[in-house]
Design an enzyme around this catalytic site. Structure first.
Site, mmCIF file in Angstrom:
data_model
loop_
_atom_site.group_PDB
_atom_site.id
_atom_site.type_symbol
_atom_site.label_atom_id
_atom_site.label_comp_id
_atom_site.label_asym_id
_atom_site.label_seq_id
_atom_site.Cartn_x
_atom_site.Cartn_y
_atom_site.Cartn_z
ATOM 1 N N ASP A 83 0.845 -1.208 0.000
ATOM 2 C CA ASP A 83 0.000 0.000 0.000
ATOM 3 C C ASP A 83 0.877 1.254 0.000
ATOM 4 O O ASP A 83 0.608 2.216 -0.718
ATOM 5 C CB ASP A 83 -0.994 -0.010 1.170
ATOM 6 C CG ASP A 83 -0.374 -0.371 2.510
ATOM 7 O OD1 ASP A 83 0.809 -0.777 2.550
ATOM 8 O OD2 ASP A 83 -1.069 -0.244 3.543
ATOM 9 N N ASP A 86 0.781 -1.384 -13.698
ATOM 10 C CA ASP A 86 -0.139 -0.467 -14.390
ATOM 11 C C ASP A 86 0.025 0.944 -13.838
ATOM 12 O O ASP A 86 0.012 1.922 -14.590
ATOM 13 C CB ASP A 86 -1.606 -0.903 -14.206
ATOM 14 C CG ASP A 86 -2.111 -1.750 -15.363
ATOM 15 O OD1 ASP A 86 -1.283 -2.429 -16.004
ATOM 16 O OD2 ASP A 86 -3.327 -1.749 -15.620
HETATM 17 MG MG MG Z 1 -2.171 -6.208 -15.702
#
Ligand code: MG
Ligand code: IPM
Length: 353
Positions: A220, A248
């Protein structure tokens, strides 16, 4: 150089088409490139009823490298889980033991305004995410959905063996050694035993690499640090699910996911090379997609599978020249500027090559 080409779905065939043109130019100059084409994903479902046909498995096993486009699209949303287009990609990763996924996130100086972050936060960004790709909750058993005590439950298993952790940790340390000598291992040891083992094993492996500075970060916090101060990172190594998510995020820091290539390697140098972006069905077939991530994937192939860093650099330099000359596909064009299509971008790279 035995290369199996898998265009896949959506924009896959268009972007692969441009990367294949680059390979053909190199073959014309005398590189011993052999190309085979195989079906995968939704287009394989349409043709054969399965996303990962036996012929594709055979061709993938016989090849030294795979150049992969993208899979998936709304057309196949209704198919059974074990037949989804993504199964083709997951099957290849598992079958070929492509456990080491290298996802560089580089911000090209010409594209600094494409990022949603302030230029001073991202200018010069060059990080490498190394994601374990054949274990974790993606493949752990048991998994499923069933009825327990009168209600439906869904479950998956997060599991890593120490040998799996050790081999990806080594890839992380070796990569850091070739770059800035800093490795950050990402886990969730405060909650998950599986990742406590991850942290323990990575720490053990660190003893073999005294020249690399190892740090640990909870996932996190890593997600937060990536947007707060991404340049603190050099190489990040993490498990399959955390790596899926963080890569991503890291790609988006550059503002141009259409620019980022990736490599998925086994322990002998065989690899699957693919753009980080997906199949973008909304723009498929319209000559709009950015082929640069796929062309740069072919450069990674030259570097990692075929040991030809010289050719890899040549392709990368050609891409940089094209960007420097101002050419942009729509995804990276600044508002108000004219953009070129997939094919014109391919033409320009070949010209620069
Ligand atoms: Mg992915
Ligand atoms: C990726 C993709 C895949 C994954 C999907 C298409 C199965 O998101 O390569 O990151 O989750 O690994």
């Amino acid at each position: 150089m035995k290369i199996c080409v898998m265009p896949g779905d959506g924009i896959g065939p268009e972007i692969i088409g441009q990367a294949v043109r680059v390979l053909e130019v190199l073959r014309g100059e005398g590189l011993p490139i052999e190309l085979e084409t195989a079906l995968v994903g939704g287009s394989a479902i349409d043709a054969t009823g399965t996303p990962y046909p036996d012929d594709t498995r055979r061709l993938a096993q016989a090849a030294e490298a795979i150049l992969f486009g993208s899979v998936g699209g709304p057309k196949w949303d209704g198919v059974a889980r074990d037949k989804r287009p993504e199964r083709g990609l997951l099957g290849l990763r598992k079958d070929l033991e492509l456990f080491a996924n290298l996802r560089p996130a580089i911000l090209y100086p010409e594209l600094v305004n494409a990022s949603t972050l302030k230029p001073e936060v991202v200018a010069g960004l060059d990080i490498l995410i190394i994601r374990e790709l054949t274990g974790d909750i993606y493949f752990g058993e048991p998994r499923g959905m069933e009825v327990r005590a009168g209600e439906r439950v869904g479950f998956n298993t997060m599991i890593y063996s120490e040998s799996e952790i050790r081999r990806i940790a080594r890839v992380g340390f070796e990569s850091a050694r070739k770059r800035g000598h800093k490795l950050c291992s990402v886990d969730k040891m405060n909650v998950l035993e599986c990742t406590q083992l991850w942290r323990d094993v990575v720490t053990e492996v660190a003893a073999e690499y005294p020249d690399v500075a190892l740090s640990h970060m909870l996932v996190d916090n890593a997600a937060m640090q990536l947007v707060k101060n991404p340049k603190q990172f050099d190489v990040i190594v993490t498990g399959n699910i955390f790596g899926d998510i963080l890569s991503d995020e890291a790609a988006m820091l550059t503002g141009s996911i259409g620019m980022l290539p990736s490599a998925s390697l086994d322990s002998a140098g065989k690899g699957l090379y693919e753009p980080i972006h997906g199949s973008a069905p909304d723009i498929a077939g319209r000559n709009l997609a950015n082929p640069l991530a796929t062309i740069l994937s072919s450069a990674m192939m030259m570097r990692y599978t075929f040991g030809r860093a010289d050719i890899a650099s040549r392709i990368e330099t050609a891409v940089r020249k094209v960007l420097a000359s101002g050419l942009r596909t729509a995804d990276i064009a600044e508002p108000g500027t004219r953009s070129v299509g997939t094919r014109e971008m391919g033409d320009a790279v070949i010209g620069a090559l």
